[in-house]
Motif scaffolding. Sequence first.
Motif, PDB file in Angstrom:
ATOM      1  N   MET A  91       1.252  -1.069   0.291  1.00 42.39           N
ATOM      2  CA  MET A  91       0.099  -0.645   0.225  1.00 42.39           C
ATOM      3  C   MET A  91       1.238   1.073   0.137  1.00 42.39           C
ATOM      4  O   MET A  91       1.905   1.570   0.480  1.00 42.39           O
ATOM      5  N   ASP A  92       1.085   2.466  -0.982  1.00 37.02           N
ATOM      6  CA  ASP A  92       1.362   3.276  -0.661  1.00 37.02           C
ATOM      7  C   ASP A  92       0.573   4.618  -0.021  1.00 37.02           C
ATOM      8  O   ASP A  92      -0.869   4.803  -0.341  1.00 37.02           O
ATOM      9  N   TYR A  93       0.998   4.810   1.151  1.00 37.74           N
ATOM     10  CA  TYR A  93       0.968   5.762   2.173  1.00 37.74           C
ATOM     11  C   TYR A  93       1.879   7.067   1.633  1.00 37.74           C
ATOM     12  O   TYR A  93       3.222   7.464   0.940  1.00 37.74           O
ATOM     13  N   PRO A  94       1.043   8.239   1.248  1.00 38.37           N
ATOM     14  CA  PRO A  94      -0.306   9.077   2.086  1.00 38.37           C
ATOM     15  C   PRO A  94      -0.843   9.316   0.593  1.00 38.37           C
ATOM     16  O   PRO A  94      -1.702  10.378   0.606  1.00 38.37           O
ATOM     17  N   ALA A  95      -0.571   8.164  -0.660  1.00 35.44           N
ATOM     18  CA  ALA A  95      -1.841   8.373  -2.187  1.00 35.44           C
ATOM     19  C   ALA A  95      -3.603   8.222  -1.180  1.00 35.44           C
ATOM     20  O   ALA A  95      -4.066   7.533  -0.021  1.00 35.44           O
ATOM     21  N   SER A  96      -4.227   9.017  -1.895  1.00 38.48           N
ATOM     22  CA  SER A  96      -5.559   8.948  -1.781  1.00 38.48           C
ATOM     23  C   SER A  96      -6.431   8.760  -2.502  1.00 38.48           C
ATOM     24  O   SER A  96      -6.909   9.749  -2.760  1.00 38.48           O
ATOM     25  N   PRO A  97      -7.011   7.862  -2.837  1.00 36.90           N
ATOM     26  CA  PRO A  97      -7.472   6.942  -1.443  1.00 36.90           C
ATOM     27  C   PRO A  97      -6.397   5.379  -1.887  1.00 36.90           C
ATOM     28  O   PRO A  97      -5.418   5.851  -2.567  1.00 36.90           O
ATOM     29  N   ILE A  98      -6.181   5.260  -0.226  1.00 39.56           N
ATOM     30  CA  ILE A  98      -4.809   4.314  -0.466  1.00 39.56           C
ATOM     31  C   ILE A  98      -5.517   3.475  -1.510  1.00 39.56           C
ATOM     32  O   ILE A  98      -6.172   2.480  -1.869  1.00 39.56           O
ATOM     33  N   LEU A  99      -3.781   3.292  -2.601  1.00 35.58           N
ATOM     34  CA  LEU A  99      -3.926   2.071  -3.604  1.00 35.58           C
ATOM     35  C   LEU A  99      -3.007   0.331  -2.468  1.00 35.58           C
ATOM     36  O   LEU A  99      -1.804   0.649  -2.397  1.00 35.58           O
ATOM     37  N   THR A 100      -4.141  -0.938  -3.496  1.00 34.42           N
ATOM     38  CA  THR A 100      -3.890  -2.064  -2.754  1.00 34.42           C
ATOM     39  C   THR A 100      -3.076  -2.804  -3.821  1.00 34.42           C
ATOM     40  O   THR A 100      -4.175  -3.072  -4.956  1.00 34.42           O
ATOM     41  N   ARG A 101      -1.876  -3.408  -3.895  1.00 36.11           N
ATOM     42  CA  ARG A 101      -1.116  -3.869  -4.708  1.00 36.11           C
ATOM     43  C   ARG A 101      -0.851  -5.485  -3.969  1.00 36.11           C
ATOM     44  O   ARG A 101      -0.613  -4.847  -2.836  1.00 36.11           O
ATOM     45  N   THR A 102      -1.298  -6.108  -4.129  1.00 40.87           N
ATOM     46  CA  THR A 102      -0.933  -7.172  -4.171  1.00 40.87           C
ATOM     47  C   THR A 102       0.373  -8.522  -5.124  1.00 40.87           C
ATOM     48  O   THR A 102       0.376  -8.557  -6.209  1.00 40.87           O
ATOM     49  N   VAL A 103       0.573  -9.022  -4.087  1.00 38.77           N
ATOM     50  CA  VAL A 103       2.411  -9.890  -4.561  1.00 38.77           C
ATOM     51  C   VAL A 103       1.441 -11.044  -4.053  1.00 38.77           C
ATOM     52  O   VAL A 103       1.501 -11.321  -2.311  1.00 38.77           O
ATOM     53  N   GLU A 104       1.679 -12.928  -4.551  1.00 41.47           N
ATOM     54  CA  GLU A 104       1.158 -14.277  -4.726  1.00 41.47           C
ATOM     55  C   GLU A 104       2.581 -14.873  -4.030  1.00 41.47           C
ATOM     56  O   GLU A 104       3.399 -14.463  -5.632  1.00 41.47           O
ATOM     57  N   CYS A 105       2.899 -15.466  -3.575  1.00 39.60           N
ATOM     58  CA  CYS A 105       3.420 -16.482  -3.377  1.00 39.60           C
ATOM     59  C   CYS A 105       3.121 -18.309  -4.304  1.00 39.60           C
ATOM     60  O   CYS A 105       2.007 -18.087  -4.239  1.00 39.60           O
ATOM     61  N   ALA A 106       4.058 -17.805  -5.041  1.00 36.90           N
ATOM     62  CA  ALA A 106       3.714 -19.121  -5.916  1.00 36.90           C
ATOM     63  C   ALA A 106       3.173 -20.181  -5.821  1.00 36.90           C
ATOM     64  O   ALA A 106       2.764 -21.236  -6.530  1.00 36.90           O
ATOM     65  N   PHE A 107       3.797 -20.276  -4.548  1.00 38.38           N
ATOM     66  CA  PHE A 107       3.813 -21.949  -3.806  1.00 38.38           C
ATOM     67  C   PHE A 107       2.136 -21.741  -3.265  1.00 38.38           C
ATOM     68  O   PHE A 107       1.963 -21.867  -2.509  1.00 38.38           O
ATOM     69  N   MET A 165      -6.588  -8.873   8.876  1.00 40.31           N
ATOM     70  CA  MET A 165      -7.839  -7.707   8.550  1.00 40.31           C
ATOM     71  C   MET A 165      -8.093  -7.686   7.463  1.00 40.31           C
ATOM     72  O   MET A 165      -8.197  -8.395   6.829  1.00 40.31           O
ATOM     73  N   THR A 166      -8.924  -7.232   7.088  1.00 41.10           N
ATOM     74  CA  THR A 166      -9.806  -7.064   5.772  1.00 41.10           C
ATOM     75  C   THR A 166      -9.305  -5.752   5.070  1.00 41.10           C
ATOM     76  O   THR A 166      -8.393  -5.022   5.696  1.00 41.10           O
ATOM     77  N   GLU A 167      -8.869  -5.777   3.726  1.00 40.01           N
ATOM     78  CA  GLU A 167      -7.539  -4.831   3.076  1.00 40.01           C
ATOM     79  C   GLU A 167      -8.234  -2.897   3.729  1.00 40.01           C
ATOM     80  O   GLU A 167      -7.478  -2.247   3.926  1.00 40.01           O
ATOM     81  N   ASN A 168      -9.946  -3.006   3.987  1.00 37.89           N
ATOM     82  CA  ASN A 168      -9.793  -1.459   4.640  1.00 37.89           C
ATOM     83  C   ASN A 168      -9.249  -1.578   6.036  1.00 37.89           C
ATOM     84  O   ASN A 168      -9.019  -0.396   6.649  1.00 37.89           O
ATOM     85  N   GLN A 169      -9.431  -2.878   6.672  1.00 31.72           N
ATOM     86  CA  GLN A 169      -8.567  -2.765   7.799  1.00 31.72           C
ATOM     87  C   GLN A 169      -7.199  -2.246   8.007  1.00 31.72           C
ATOM     88  O   GLN A 169      -6.527  -1.583   8.986  1.00 31.72           O
ATOM     89  N   GLN A 170      -6.739  -3.553   6.955  1.00 29.72           N
ATOM     90  CA  GLN A 170      -5.013  -2.557   6.864  1.00 29.72           C
ATOM     91  C   GLN A 170      -5.031  -1.248   6.226  1.00 29.72           C
ATOM     92  O   GLN A 170      -3.719  -0.869   6.772  1.00 29.72           O
ATOM     93  N   HIS A 171      -5.352  -0.409   5.743  1.00 30.39           N
ATOM     94  CA  HIS A 171      -5.500   1.160   5.441  1.00 30.39           C
ATOM     95  C   HIS A 171      -5.249   1.770   6.591  1.00 30.39           C
ATOM     96  O   HIS A 171      -4.886   2.469   6.211  1.00 30.39           O
ATOM     97  N   ALA A 172      -5.965   0.955   7.477  1.00 29.93           N
ATOM     98  CA  ALA A 172      -6.612   2.074   8.826  1.00 29.93           C
ATOM     99  C   ALA A 172      -5.076   2.153   9.778  1.00 29.93           C
ATOM    100  O   ALA A 172      -5.017   2.654  10.208  1.00 29.93           O
ATOM    101  N   PHE A 173      -4.828   0.896   9.560  1.00 28.83           N
ATOM    102  CA  PHE A 173      -3.821   0.603  10.248  1.00 28.83           C
ATOM    103  C   PHE A 173      -2.391   1.163   9.568  1.00 28.83           C
ATOM    104  O   PHE A 173      -1.737   1.673  10.312  1.00 28.83           O
ATOM    105  N   VAL A 174      -2.937   1.279   8.118  1.00 29.74           N
ATOM    106  CA  VAL A 174      -1.136   1.340   7.624  1.00 29.74           C
ATOM    107  C   VAL A 174      -1.291   3.436   7.687  1.00 29.74           C
ATOM    108  O   VAL A 174      -0.918   3.915   8.783  1.00 29.74           O
ATOM    109  N   LYS A 175      -2.821   4.211   7.812  1.00 30.00           N
ATOM    110  CA  LYS A 175      -2.814   5.590   8.313  1.00 30.00           C
ATOM    111  C   LYS A 175      -2.170   5.668   9.830  1.00 30.00           C
ATOM    112  O   LYS A 175      -1.982   6.892  10.263  1.00 30.00           O
ATOM    113  N   THR A 176      -3.437   4.640  10.134  1.00 37.10           N
ATOM    114  CA  THR A 176      -2.662   4.738  11.750  1.00 37.10           C
ATOM    115  C   THR A 176      -1.350   4.960  12.828  1.00 37.10           C
ATOM    116  O   THR A 176      -0.529   6.297  12.554  1.00 37.10           O
ATOM    117  N   TYR A 177      -0.553   4.289  11.885  1.00 39.96           N
ATOM    118  CA  TYR A 177       0.681   4.493  11.615  1.00 39.96           C
ATOM    119  C   TYR A 177       1.741   5.255  10.822  1.00 39.96           C
ATOM    120  O   TYR A 177       2.920   5.419  11.318  1.00 39.96           O
TER     121      TYR A 177
END
Length: 120
Positions: free
Chosen positions: A9-25, A101-113
């Motif tokens: 998540m890029d912060y302080p982008a508004s809205p926070i955009l989420t990019r997902t990276v997954e492990c291939a295993f 956490m849900t994505e919204n909870q993650q955004h709030a966590f990042v913003k608060t931090y």
Amino acid sequence: MNHSVANLMDYPASPILTRTVECAFTTKAKEESLTRGESTMHTKEQGEQADYYKKLGELIRKYDEVLLFGPTEAKTELYNTFKDNYLFSKIKVEIRSADKMTENQQHAFVKTYFESNSIN
């Protein structure tokens, strides 16, 4: 983040955009490699995990400040893969435990931090 997926998540982008990276295993990959033996499965898992952490490390290098958080030890394992690499020496990295956490909870966590740790 955990051992199979990381949300960047890029912060302080508004809205926070989420990019997902997954492990291939994946579970499917685990089942396929397990049919060839437990040793083969562990070797494949370690290789895929290393590739996953390498990809995340390459993305992290673009930032000045990074917060790694999640419910598993994956965040610490990732940090340990690059902490002694000079390419990461100027990046401020914090590690925090967090429940799933849900994505919204993650955004709030990042913003608060970042709002509570900003230098004014």
